[in-house]
Scaffold this motif. Structure first.
Motif, mmCIF file in Angstrom:
data_model
loop_
_atom_site.group_PDB
_atom_site.id
_atom_site.type_symbol
_atom_site.label_atom_id
_atom_site.label_comp_id
_atom_site.label_asym_id
_atom_site.label_seq_id
_atom_site.Cartn_x
_atom_site.Cartn_y
_atom_site.Cartn_z
ATOM 1 N N THR A 110 3.293 -29.765 2.194
ATOM 2 C CA THR A 110 4.385 -30.323 1.953
ATOM 3 C C THR A 110 5.368 -29.814 2.769
ATOM 4 O O THR A 110 5.562 -28.746 2.826
ATOM 5 N N ARG A 111 6.346 -30.708 2.812
ATOM 6 C CA ARG A 111 7.417 -30.498 3.690
ATOM 7 C C ARG A 111 8.725 -31.121 3.226
ATOM 8 O O ARG A 111 8.932 -32.085 2.147
ATOM 9 N N SER A 147 13.180 -31.665 3.791
ATOM 10 C CA SER A 147 14.367 -31.585 4.693
ATOM 11 C C SER A 147 15.486 -30.781 4.223
ATOM 12 O O SER A 147 15.601 -30.241 3.205
ATOM 13 N N GLU A 174 17.074 -32.077 1.214
ATOM 14 C CA GLU A 174 16.348 -31.931 -0.143
ATOM 15 C C GLU A 174 16.580 -30.489 -0.565
ATOM 16 O O GLU A 174 16.430 -30.099 -1.438
ATOM 17 N N GLN A 183 7.343 -24.535 9.838
ATOM 18 C CA GLN A 183 6.745 -25.932 10.066
ATOM 19 C C GLN A 183 6.931 -26.694 8.855
ATOM 20 O O GLN A 183 6.857 -28.046 9.038
ATOM 21 N N ARG A 184 7.049 -26.416 7.698
ATOM 22 C CA ARG A 184 7.445 -27.050 6.656
ATOM 23 C C ARG A 184 8.699 -27.787 6.294
ATOM 24 O O ARG A 184 9.093 -28.582 5.397
ATOM 25 N N ILE A 185 9.718 -27.205 7.208
ATOM 26 C CA ILE A 185 11.343 -27.620 7.181
ATOM 27 C C ILE A 185 11.304 -29.019 8.002
ATOM 28 O O ILE A 185 11.121 -28.636 9.221
ATOM 29 N N ALA A 186 11.482 -29.979 7.701
ATOM 30 C CA ALA A 186 11.548 -31.197 8.399
ATOM 31 C C ALA A 186 12.749 -31.483 9.105
ATOM 32 O O ALA A 186 13.888 -30.914 8.773
#
Length: 269
Positions: free
Chosen positions: A136-137, A139, A142, A266-269
Motif C-alpha cells: 500500500t502506498r 502520496s 494523502e 518506498q510506500r510514499i508515492a
C-alpha cells in the motif's frame, strides 16, 4: 449494593478562568477517566485507566495487539460489566488460546515484572513481530489529508481538549474509522477492535495517530498488520528500529504535506 451508573465519556465541571478582566466562574468539559479491568475467564490480565466509550472495541483490539488472539474468532465471548470501582471487560478465549493464556498466567506468578501489560520478561518487551509486507502506498497529499481528517473527526477532543485519537486512512475512501481515549495506547487498541468488527483489511491503509510514536505503538500496528503508521509527533529511536525491522513505513511530524519518513520510504508515492 446498587449497580453503579454507567459513566459518560466526558463531564462538565465548574472552574475559575483567568481573563483580561480578572477571574470569572465558568464551565469546562473534561474527559472521564475510569479504571477498566480486562479479564479472560476469571483471571484479570491488565487494569488501565481509559475513557468509558467503545469498550468492546478496546477488549477486542487489546486482545489482538497484545498477541492473545490472532483473529476475532479466537475470542468466544466479550461482555462489558459495570463494577463499583470501575468497569470490567470480561472475555473468553477459545481452545488453544485459553491454554496458552493459562500457561502465561502461571509464569506471571513470580515476584517481578517489567511494567508492560502481561509481560513477564525483558525479552518479551522487544518481542518478535510479524513482517508487514503489504505494498500500500500514499502520496504526500494523502498523508496531509489523513492527518487533517483525524483532527477534524475528533469530537471528544473538540469538547475537552484532552484526549488522543487513532484513525485508519484507506486510499480512495479517506478516514474510515476513528477512536478516542485519554490513553494513546487505548485509542489504538480501540481502533484495532473497530477495524476487526467492521471486517476491514488493515493491510490496505494507514494507522494515523495524534500522539508520539513509542515502541508499543509500532508493535501494536505490526500485530494489526497495517503497513503505514502516520503520527503528528516524533518517534523514539527504538520505535524507528522496530518499524524498520518489521517492515512498517513510519511517517512522523506530519504538518500538512510536510513530514519526516523514518523507515521504508518506498510506500510514499
Amino acid at each position: 449494593m446498587a449497580t453503579p451508573a454507567w459513566p459518560r465519556p466526558s463531564v462538565v465541571l465548574p472552574c475559575l478562568a483567568r481573563r483580561p478582566e480578572g477571574l470569572k466562574a465558568g464551565l469546562r468539559a473534561v474527559p472521564e477517566e475510569t479504571a477498566v479491568a480486562l479479564t479472560y475467564g476469571s483471571a484479570t490480565h491488565a487494569v488501565m485507566m481509559a475513557t468509558p466509550a467503545d469498550l468492546p472495541d478496546l477488549g477486542l483490539g487489546f486482545s489482538l495487539t497484545e498477541g492473545l488472539i490472532a483473529h476475532p474468532g479466537e475470542l468466544t465471548g466479550l461482555e462489558v460489566l459495570p463494577r463499583p470501582a470501575g468497569i470490567e471487560i470480561r472475555m473468553e478465549l477459545a481452545g488453544l488460546r485459553e491454554e496458552a493464556f493459562a500457561r502465561r498466567r502461571r509464569r506471571l506468578a513470580g515476584p517481578l515484572g517489567c511494567g508492560l501489560c502481561g509481560i513477564e520478561s525483558l525479552d518479551e518487551a522487544t518481542r518478535d513481530l510479524p513482517r508487514v509486507a503489504a505494498p500500500t502506498r500514499l502520496s504526500a497529499a494523502e498523508i496531509g489529508a489523513a492527518m487533517t481528517a483525524l483532527a477534524d473527526g475528533q469530537a471528544l477532543h473538540r469538547e475537552t481538549h484532552a484526549v488522543h485519537a487513532a484513525g485508519f486512512w484507506r486510499p480512495g475512501q479517506g478516514l474510515v474509522a476513528l477512536r478516542e481515549d485519554v490513553g494513546r495506547h487505548n485509542a489504538l487498541d480501540k481502533l484495532a477492535g473497530a477495524l476487526l468488527r467492521q471486517g476491514r483489511c488493515p493491510a490496505e491503509g494507514a494507522v494515523v495517530l495524534t500522539s508520539r510514536v513509542s515502541v508499543e505503538m509500532v508493535q501494536k500496528t505490526a500485530l494489526l498488520g497495517a503497513p503505514l503508521l502516520l503520527a503528528v509527533s516524533a518517534p523514539t529511536a527504538l520505535a524507528v528500529r522496530v518499524a524498520e525491522g518489521c517492515g512498517i513505513t513510519l511517517v512522523a511530524r506530519v504538518r500538512g504535506e510536510g513530514f519526516e519518513v523514518f523507515s521504508h520510504p518506498q510506500r510514499i508515492a
